[in-house]
Write a protein that holds these residues in place. Sequence first.
Motif, PDB file in Angstrom:
ATOM      1  N   ALA A   1       0.943  -1.271   0.009  1.00 24.78           N
ATOM      2  CA  ALA A   1       0.025   0.051  -0.084  1.00 24.78           C
ATOM      3  C   ALA A   1       0.627   1.230  -0.111  1.00 24.78           C
ATOM      4  N   ILE A   2       0.421   2.325  -0.642  1.00 25.86           N
ATOM      5  CA  ILE A   2       1.057   3.533  -0.626  1.00 25.86           C
ATOM      6  C   ILE A   2       1.244   4.175   0.692  1.00 25.86           C
ATOM      7  N   ASP A   3       2.215   4.812   1.066  1.00 25.93           N
ATOM      8  CA  ASP A   3       2.150   5.425   2.362  1.00 25.93           C
ATOM      9  C   ASP A   3       3.543   6.336   2.163  1.00 25.93           C
ATOM     10  N   PRO A   4       3.465   7.915   2.636  1.00 22.20           N
ATOM     11  CA  PRO A   4       4.413   8.562   2.632  1.00 22.20           C
ATOM     12  C   PRO A   4       5.885   8.097   3.456  1.00 22.20           C
ATOM     13  N   LEU A   5       5.624   7.269   4.417  1.00 20.56           N
ATOM     14  CA  LEU A   5       6.943   6.972   5.088  1.00 20.56           C
ATOM     15  C   LEU A   5       7.698   5.752   4.132  1.00 20.56           C
ATOM     16  N   ARG A   6       6.862   4.954   3.550  1.00 20.81           N
ATOM     17  CA  ARG A   6       7.344   4.117   2.822  1.00 20.81           C
ATOM     18  C   ARG A   6       7.752   4.857   1.379  1.00 20.81           C
TER      19      ARG A   6
ATOM     20  N   GLY B   1       3.622  -1.966  11.422  1.00 21.61           N
ATOM     21  CA  GLY B   1       4.367  -1.813  10.169  1.00 21.61           C
ATOM     22  C   GLY B   1       3.154  -1.951   8.679  1.00 21.61           C
ATOM     23  N   SER B   2       2.028  -2.086   9.191  1.00 24.16           N
ATOM     24  CA  SER B   2       0.894  -2.153   8.101  1.00 24.16           C
ATOM     25  C   SER B   2       0.433  -0.916   7.774  1.00 24.16           C
ATOM     26  N   ALA B   3       0.073  -0.694   6.602  1.00 22.49           N
ATOM     27  CA  ALA B   3      -0.398   0.699   5.898  1.00 22.49           C
ATOM     28  C   ALA B   3      -1.362   1.501   6.919  1.00 22.49           C
TER      29      ALA B   3
END
Length: 249
Positions: free
Chosen positions: A87-92, A135-137
């Motif tokens: 999943a898209i996430d700013p931290l990732r 750690g999940s979105a």
Amino acid sequence: MILSEHEKAAILAELAPTGKLRFALNHGNAVLVNPGSTAHAPSGVSVDLAEAFAAALGVAGEFVHYSKAGDVSDSVAANDWDVCFLAIDPLRAQDIAFTEPYVAIDGNFMVPAASPVREAPDIERLGLTVGVTRGSAYSLCLLRESRRATIKQYDSAAQVTAGLVARDIDAMGGVRQAMQAVAAANTGCRIVEPPFMSILQAVGTRTGRPLAQSFADSFVREMKASGFVKEALERHGSGNLRVPASAGV
């Protein structure tokens, strides 16, 4: 998607410098990797997309298996994989270059049947304790946005469920499809509507690999436009999920 042999070689040189095209497979996402599928015989939407991705480049791929999304994103620096489905996430996104999303998954809360929570905003309003998988979105989203609610992280979804059943937490956050099975097995629990977030799943490559990112972007757009993604979702029992339209379409 038609590429010349020269184009394929250039993409692979950047995308898979080890000589192997390695796909990170998150077995913790029951929507994208079928529950019960093993490392020896994985199946699901992510598997179908990985096989199509490798075929477009004219190579065979191999899978690197993970039990949850956080383990995939945490392993970027270890260089254990080349392509992921997260999943898209700013931290990732600091380390992973994401394509546009190919499917939207609901993130919901689940609570005991007698809970005063009637809709998602009640969690924050009442300042409740929510269990999530580390750690999940959805955990990253809640940790970033919650002001009054307390977010308690567990190492697995099973531990979160156990915490809710034992009433160590007031609610759990997660993927709707996975929690529907939990609610069915624990009749004292119910899913809260509406969802608190839309979890946008995408293909990811390492940042700093522009040819790889461009190929992945084009690949996802084609897989959506051709109906491949929708057909894969239907084939694996998730045909009710939304495939987001590409920009400009």
